[in-house]
Design an enzyme around this catalytic site. Sequence first.
Site, short mmCIF file in Angstrom:
data_model
loop_
_atom_site.label_atom_id
_atom_site.label_comp_id
_atom_site.label_asym_id
_atom_site.label_seq_id
_atom_site.Cartn_x
_atom_site.Cartn_y
_atom_site.Cartn_z
N ASP A 222 -42.43 83.31 -18.78
CA ASP A 222 -42.62 83.53 -17.34
C ASP A 222 -41.33 83.99 -16.66
O ASP A 222 -40.28 83.35 -16.78
CB ASP A 222 -43.08 82.19 -16.75
CG ASP A 222 -43.55 82.27 -15.32
OD1 ASP A 222 -43.02 83.09 -14.55
OD2 ASP A 222 -44.45 81.48 -14.97
N SER B 138 -45.47 85.88 -12.78
CA SER B 138 -46.44 84.89 -13.19
C SER B 138 -47.80 85.16 -12.54
O SER B 138 -48.37 86.23 -12.71
CB SER B 138 -45.91 83.48 -12.87
OG SER B 138 -46.68 82.50 -13.50
#
Length: 363
Positions: A197, A58
């Site tokens: 993610d 991320s």
Amino acid sequence: MTSPAPPTDRYRILCVDGGGIRGLIPALVLAELERRLEARAGADARIAEYFNLLAGTSTGGLIALALTTPDPVDPRRPRVSASDLAAFYIEDGPEVFHRSVWQRVRTADGFAGPKYSPAALASAAERRLGSAKLGEALRELVVTAYDMTSRDPYLFKRRRMREAPERDFSLVDAALATSAAPTYFPSHELAGMALVDGGVFAANPVIAAIADALKYTPADQPGLTPDDLLVASMGTGLYEDGFSQSDVAGWGRIGWILPRRGEPPLLSATLGGAADGADHWAHMLLNHPEGEGPPRPAEIGRGPRYFRFQVTLDPPVALDDASDRALGVTLPEAARKLIDLQGAELDQLVDRLLAAGPIPPDP
């Protein structure tokens, strides 16, 4: 009891956790690390020149990608210095985490669709990373994502892209995939995959990075062992204010996903639990002497092969809190606190990186 062999530092890894806007903390810590390198190695020293592999999830994936992006003028040098990273958060964060009134209404404030449009994030990534592809990255990469189509982890790796040119995606695509946090941003479509993610399985990607390194055998050298690794793992701030059984026992779907103290409990438990678990496992793999009992909490991540840089956040900062206070006060203060508390370990890391020397550019 068997004493571990002395570290060789043959292969050096930098990992950065997920955490949204809290990525400003590791950005500032890495700027300090680079400043200490520059003070002793010269003003043009760069983080990427001293690590063989950079890994991230991320916001940490964005940092890893940025630090390994080649300069268009001199492709053997990094386009981005660590000191540039903070500007990404301070300048781009408020726009990335901005919602119009229409966006709030259309998504029922995030309950009927992603809270944020990916347009501002895509624009910032294109501006910061340019048009480079994964195969052009200056160092090996492990950037995590998760494919909701096949229901498998997907790792963006420089090595993989060089072996499979049809999968040599752009750095921007990797950035949008790794940062597509569920409920915050839509999944990113790439080659038929619906990527989200990587924090859903590796909020702290250190184990993925270690595993990738140990699979790697240089053509002209013996294979790597845990004794050959030097790993620096950067957290994005820790805030663990627990909930009582009387609170948790009554939660249904809404209870688990309704933001409490900044974030939905389901998300904070997933990210925090995954990061804490990876921290412990990395310590046991790389630092813990064989035959000794369990390590004390204060020993975890304190070397000699694995170093964890993490700080407590109080007050908490939600991963999408791009307010002036968060960016101008809370997060910079947390970074300064971390640097003060672990300054000796930063110096030790600098000593060992300099002793091992910069990694020559690819031919």
